[in-house]
Design a protein around this motif. Sequence first.
Motif, PDB file in Angstrom:
ATOM      1  N   LEU A   3      47.865 -32.176 -10.327  1.00  0.00           N
ATOM      2  CA  LEU A   3      46.615 -32.486 -11.001  1.00  0.00           C
ATOM      3  C   LEU A   3      46.454 -31.660 -12.271  1.00  0.00           C
ATOM      4  O   LEU A   3      46.923 -30.535 -12.355  1.00  0.00           O
ATOM      5  N   SER A   4      45.761 -32.233 -13.252  1.00  0.00           N
ATOM      6  CA  SER A   4      45.407 -31.475 -14.440  1.00  0.00           C
ATOM      7  C   SER A   4      44.211 -30.592 -14.099  1.00  0.00           C
ATOM      8  O   SER A   4      43.193 -31.095 -13.606  1.00  0.00           O
ATOM      9  N   THR A   5      44.334 -29.299 -14.303  1.00  0.00           N
ATOM     10  CA  THR A   5      43.263 -28.361 -13.971  1.00  0.00           C
ATOM     11  C   THR A   5      43.048 -27.381 -15.115  1.00  0.00           C
ATOM     12  O   THR A   5      43.829 -27.333 -16.065  1.00  0.00           O
ATOM     13  N   ASN A   6      41.988 -26.595 -14.989  1.00  0.00           N
ATOM     14  CA  ASN A   6      41.726 -25.525 -15.959  1.00  0.00           C
ATOM     15  C   ASN A   6      42.015 -24.156 -15.349  1.00  0.00           C
ATOM     16  O   ASN A   6      41.432 -23.144 -15.754  1.00  0.00           O
ATOM     17  N   VAL A   7      42.929 -24.116 -14.381  1.00  0.00           N
ATOM     18  CA  VAL A   7      43.246 -22.867 -13.699  1.00  0.00           C
ATOM     19  C   VAL A   7      43.746 -21.810 -14.693  1.00  0.00           C
ATOM     20  O   VAL A   7      43.345 -20.637 -14.629  1.00  0.00           O
ATOM     21  N   ALA A   8      44.603 -22.198 -15.614  1.00  0.00           N
ATOM     22  CA  ALA A   8      45.133 -21.228 -16.578  1.00  0.00           C
ATOM     23  C   ALA A   8      43.997 -20.633 -17.414  1.00  0.00           C
ATOM     24  O   ALA A   8      43.978 -19.424 -17.691  1.00  0.00           O
ATOM     25  N   PHE A   9      43.044 -21.475 -17.816  1.00  0.00           N
ATOM     26  CA  PHE A   9      41.896 -20.973 -18.584  1.00  0.00           C
ATOM     27  C   PHE A   9      41.071 -19.997 -17.748  1.00  0.00           C
ATOM     28  O   PHE A   9      40.653 -18.941 -18.227  1.00  0.00           O
ATOM     29  N   LEU A  10      40.838 -20.343 -16.480  1.00  0.00           N
ATOM     30  CA  LEU A  10      40.045 -19.466 -15.622  1.00  0.00           C
ATOM     31  C   LEU A  10      40.741 -18.122 -15.401  1.00  0.00           C
ATOM     32  O   LEU A  10      40.086 -17.077 -15.336  1.00  0.00           O
ATOM     33  N   LEU A  36      40.818 -16.639 -25.113  1.00  0.00           N
ATOM     34  CA  LEU A  36      40.723 -17.666 -24.068  1.00  0.00           C
ATOM     35  C   LEU A  36      41.541 -18.910 -24.394  1.00  0.00           C
ATOM     36  O   LEU A  36      41.931 -19.649 -23.489  1.00  0.00           O
ATOM     37  N   PHE A  37      41.774 -19.150 -25.679  1.00  0.00           N
ATOM     38  CA  PHE A  37      42.541 -20.332 -26.084  1.00  0.00           C
ATOM     39  C   PHE A  37      43.673 -19.918 -27.020  1.00  0.00           C
ATOM     40  O   PHE A  37      43.673 -20.269 -28.206  1.00  0.00           O
ATOM     41  N   PRO A  38      44.633 -19.156 -26.492  1.00  0.00           N
ATOM     42  CA  PRO A  38      45.748 -18.706 -27.337  1.00  0.00           C
ATOM     43  C   PRO A  38      46.652 -19.881 -27.694  1.00  0.00           C
ATOM     44  O   PRO A  38      46.635 -20.919 -27.016  1.00  0.00           O
ATOM     45  N   PRO A  39      47.446 -19.759 -28.756  1.00  0.00           N
ATOM     46  CA  PRO A  39      48.399 -20.821 -29.082  1.00  0.00           C
ATOM     47  C   PRO A  39      49.409 -20.986 -27.947  1.00  0.00           C
ATOM     48  O   PRO A  39      49.678 -20.028 -27.210  1.00  0.00           O
ATOM     49  N   PRO A  40      49.952 -22.183 -27.759  1.00  0.00           N
ATOM     50  CA  PRO A  40      50.909 -22.390 -26.671  1.00  0.00           C
ATOM     51  C   PRO A  40      52.134 -21.498 -26.823  1.00  0.00           C
ATOM     52  O   PRO A  40      52.574 -21.215 -27.940  1.00  0.00           O
ATOM     53  N   ALA A  41      52.654 -21.060 -25.686  1.00  0.00           N
ATOM     54  CA  ALA A  41      53.836 -20.205 -25.700  1.00  0.00           C
ATOM     55  C   ALA A  41      55.022 -20.970 -26.288  1.00  0.00           C
ATOM     56  O   ALA A  41      55.142 -22.189 -26.101  1.00  0.00           O
TER      57      ALA A  41
END
Length: 247
Positions: A3-10, A36-41
């Motif tokens: 599922l698409s989640t916001n776990v990484a943000f949390l 909280l919203f860094p550029p993608p690795a």
Amino acid sequence: VGLSTNVAFLQRLVKSEAFRTADLDTGLIDRNEKTLFPPPAPVGMEIIALAVAALLDREARELRIDAADPHSPWTHGGAWRLNGGVSRQLRFGYGDQVLDVTLQVNARGSTLAYAGQSVPFSAVCKADDIRIDLGTRRVHGHVHAEADDFHVFSAGRQVLLGWIDPLSHAGEAEGEGGKLTAPMPGKVIAVMVEAGSTVTRGTPLLVMEAMKMEHTISAPADGVVSEVLYGVGEQVTEGAQLLAFGT
């Protein structure tokens, strides 16, 4: 692929200094946007190699097999050439970035070139389970390919890469004859040009609202808008021609 989640943000949120010190209010996200919203690795060679291996494996499985002619050249997808090897350019989309990869194949084997690196490349694929040799490095991962989307899982990381197939959309602009159509039923909410406007490729021409989303219709090439067929507020059906365009 899950599922698409916001776990990484949390996770980033609860580790942030503002959260740790209870500096909490409705402006927390705006004040800490960079954290909280860094550029993608960055995407490394290992992830790219897994995607390339999955692509090559899919192409090999899609080869036409003619039981009546086991020696048909169409049953082989190798890169053999009479007087040397072959170099193939591959491109993947990663967010707003385009990643360029070069696969070189000759009698000595394959080499993958990406982001200033060039390494030997070989792969063994069993369904979506892939093992790769990159010179002295060995990589293991899983890739789920769905159309042009390649979901790569390796070393605890999940990366979505979009294969940019140069042939899949070839000729679409010519096939439309310069016509620009509605992607789905909706309403025109903005028109940025008028008949006779000279525009360059990518120029926004019209915006329509559909499924609570805005869709911008852009110029497919440099040219002239010959006719605007709908005005602001008008409803359009899926596939309806919105503008006439000439190059």
